[in-house]
Design a protein around this motif. Structure first.
Motif, PDB file in Angstrom:
ATOM      1  N   GLY A  56       0.798  -1.215   0.000  1.00  0.00           N
ATOM      2  CA  GLY A  56       0.000   0.000   0.000  1.00  0.00           C
ATOM      3  C   GLY A  56       0.830   1.265   0.000  1.00  0.00           C
ATOM      4  N   GLN A  57       0.514   2.158   0.927  1.00  0.00           N
ATOM      5  CA  GLN A  57       1.088   3.499   0.966  1.00  0.00           C
ATOM      6  C   GLN A  57       2.620   3.527   1.044  1.00  0.00           C
ATOM      7  OE1 GLN A  57      -1.559   5.409   0.724  1.00  0.00           O
ATOM      8  NE2 GLN A  57      -0.820   7.488   0.969  1.00  0.00           N
TER       9      GLN A  57
ATOM     10  N   ASP B 291      -3.074   2.359  -8.121  1.00  0.00           N
ATOM     11  CA  ASP B 291      -4.067   2.130  -7.077  1.00  0.00           C
ATOM     12  C   ASP B 291      -5.339   2.882  -7.421  1.00  0.00           C
ATOM     13  OD1 ASP B 291      -5.140   1.142  -4.723  1.00  0.00           O
ATOM     14  OD2 ASP B 291      -3.460   1.793  -3.478  1.00  0.00           O
TER      15      ASP B 291
ATOM     16  N   ASP C 259       2.451  12.175   1.837  1.00  0.00           N
ATOM     17  CA  ASP C 259       1.192  11.612   1.350  1.00  0.00           C
ATOM     18  C   ASP C 259       0.001  12.114   2.155  1.00  0.00           C
ATOM     19  OD1 ASP C 259       1.905  10.315   3.676  1.00  0.00           O
ATOM     20  OD2 ASP C 259       1.228   8.332   3.023  1.00  0.00           O
TER      21      ASP C 259
ATOM     22  N   SER D  83      -3.337  13.736   3.277  1.00  0.00           N
ATOM     23  CA  SER D  83      -4.509  13.805   2.398  1.00  0.00           C
ATOM     24  C   SER D  83      -5.741  14.405   3.065  1.00  0.00           C
ATOM     25  CB  SER D  83      -4.850  12.397   1.907  1.00  0.00           C
ATOM     26  OG  SER D  83      -5.054  11.529   3.017  1.00  0.00           O
TER      27      SER D  83
ATOM     28  N   TYR E 101      -6.394  10.893  -2.759  1.00  0.00           N
ATOM     29  CA  TYR E 101      -5.687   9.853  -1.991  1.00  0.00           C
ATOM     30  C   TYR E 101      -5.390   8.702  -2.939  1.00  0.00           C
ATOM     31  CZ  TYR E 101      -4.760   6.913   2.144  1.00  0.00           C
ATOM     32  OH  TYR E 101      -4.172   6.126   3.100  1.00  0.00           O
TER      33      TYR E 101
ATOM     34  N   GLY F  17      -2.954   5.983  -2.460  1.00  0.00           N
ATOM     35  CA  GLY F  17      -2.464   4.712  -1.946  1.00  0.00           C
ATOM     36  C   GLY F  17      -1.089   4.325  -2.430  1.00  0.00           C
TER      37      GLY F  17
ATOM     38  N   ALA G 256       1.332   6.651  -4.304  1.00  0.00           N
ATOM     39  CA  ALA G 256       1.720   7.916  -3.676  1.00  0.00           C
ATOM     40  C   ALA G 256       3.218   8.187  -3.764  1.00  0.00           C
ATOM     41  CB  ALA G 256       1.266   7.935  -2.215  1.00  0.00           C
TER      42      ALA G 256
ATOM     43  N   ALA H 168       5.866   8.842   4.055  1.00  0.00           N
ATOM     44  CA  ALA H 168       4.568   8.209   3.823  1.00  0.00           C
ATOM     45  C   ALA H 168       4.189   7.363   5.018  1.00  0.00           C
ATOM     46  CB  ALA H 168       4.614   7.352   2.555  1.00  0.00           C
TER      47      ALA H 168
ATOM     48  N   HIS I 127       1.295   4.287   6.411  1.00  0.00           N
ATOM     49  CA  HIS I 127       0.237   3.327   6.123  1.00  0.00           C
ATOM     50  C   HIS I 127      -0.651   3.173   7.357  1.00  0.00           C
ATOM     51  CE1 HIS I 127      -1.719  -0.493   5.032  1.00  0.00           C
ATOM     52  NE2 HIS I 127      -1.475  -0.116   3.797  1.00  0.00           N
TER      53      HIS I 127
END
Length: 337
Positions: free
Chosen positions: A129-130, A158, A252, A254, A289, A291, A294, A320, A322
């Motif tokens: 993910g992130q 994403d 990241d 948001s 956003y 994910g 990013a 970043a 998660h």
């Protein structure tokens, strides 16, 4: 060995190429519109949808989001066969609600078919993910240091504009709506960057760090930003600089207060100095956003800002976070003018 970001490609809600996306972001444009989804409070959910030529869905949409950025990056490496360049695909975490089934195996296969050529055997998918992009940077550095490949492409794709995904975030009050100001605008994007050995040009990766936050969002525990502070501290130590030598940050962030508070706490605990004029950029203001896309997006934005000479300075701290507590930070320096 230091590695550098040398080229980028993007498909975002505000641009279908890297130059177009970065120009629109610099102009502070966005494409936030009402989606076809309604929140549990009965209001339309805002989203940042990429205006693709056709209404592809699911895996087909992921591949179309990624096709353009990959082609931009392969074109930037025109002297090297695409099959000689490993591609590290950053995708959503396995636990995310609404995530495409078997994404790890199916994405690469579909991209081979869509691009019309094979992928290097070292190509793989990173489902974190992130923070997937930071793991990809670590792995790309190892591949380039081995001397076996000339370049590595770090790609991320994403989309949060899926009914089941939106429902899950809506149920925990994570989406920005008329009834909830403490939320994010879901978006989607594909992004890719070319990584190669640092040759005194491009955006050099000079520090990389990771951390784990025990007080993750929704945990109810008091937030001290230990995880992000650890990641930032590691990256600064590897780069051999202090936080007051960073010219700007890109993150990241948001819209959710938790992550802004975390970033502020980590910065306050690490900063030593009397004058803090450091800018912080958050591309989600334009892209939404995004994910797993990013970090590749942040790298591309920073590279373009350095090349076009509108960055506040050559040294940038990217970070970043998660939802499960994983944190990552990177120190990058623009070289070669």
């Amino acid at each position: 060995m230091a590695i550098s970001v040398e080229a980028c490609g993007m498909t975002t809600a505000i641009g279908l190429t890297g130059p177009a996306s970065c120009a629109a972001l610099r102009a502070r444009l966005d494409n936030f519109q009402e989606t076809r989804f309604i929140s549990r409070d009965g209001v339309w959910i805002l989203g940042a949808e990429v205006p693709l030529e056709e209404p592809w869905r699911g895996l087909a949409r992921h591949t179309q989001l990624l096709k353009g950025p990959l082609e931009e990056c392969f074109n930037a490496c025109a002297d090297v066969s695409p099959e000689d360049i490993p591609v590290l695909f950053c995708v959503a975490e396995k636990e995310r609600s609404g995530r495409i089934a078997d994404l790890e195996t199916r994405l690469g296969q579909e991209m081979v078919s869509l691009l019309g050529h094979g992928l290097h055997p070292a190509s793989r998918t990173i489902a974190y993910g992130q923070v997937a992009g930071a793991v990809g940077l670590r792995d790309a550095r190892k591949l380039i240091e081995s001397g076996e490949v000339p370049f590595v492409i770090l790609a991320g794709v994403d989309s949060f504009l899926l009914a089941q995904t939106l429902r899950a975030y809506d149920q925990t009050d994570r989406l920005l709506t008329e009834e909830n100001s403490d939320g994010f605008i879901p978006g989607e994007a594909g992004a890719a960057v070319v990584l190669g050995p640092s040759r005194g040009r491009g955006l050099a990766l000079i520090g990389l760090g990771f951390g784990a936050e025990e007080a993750a969002i929704g945990s109810g525990q008091p937030l001290r930003a230990d995880g992000l502070m650890s990641a930032m501290s590691q990256s600064l130590d590897e780069a051999g600089i202090a936080l007051n030598q960073v010219h700007y940050r890109i993150a990241d962030l948001s819209g959710e207060q938790y992550y802004f508070k975390e970033a502020a706490l980590a910065h306050t605990r690490l900063f030593r100095g009397t004058e803090d004029v450091e800018d912080i950029w958050h591309p989600a203001d334009g892209f939404g956003y995004t994910g797993a896309a990013a970090i590749p997006l942040m790298l591309g934005v920073s590279l373009t800002a350095g090349q076009k000479d509108y960055a506040p300075g050559p040294v940038v701290l990217a970070h970043a976070a998660h939802d499960d507590g994983r944190r990552a930070a990177m120190i990058l320096r623009m070289e070669g003018g």
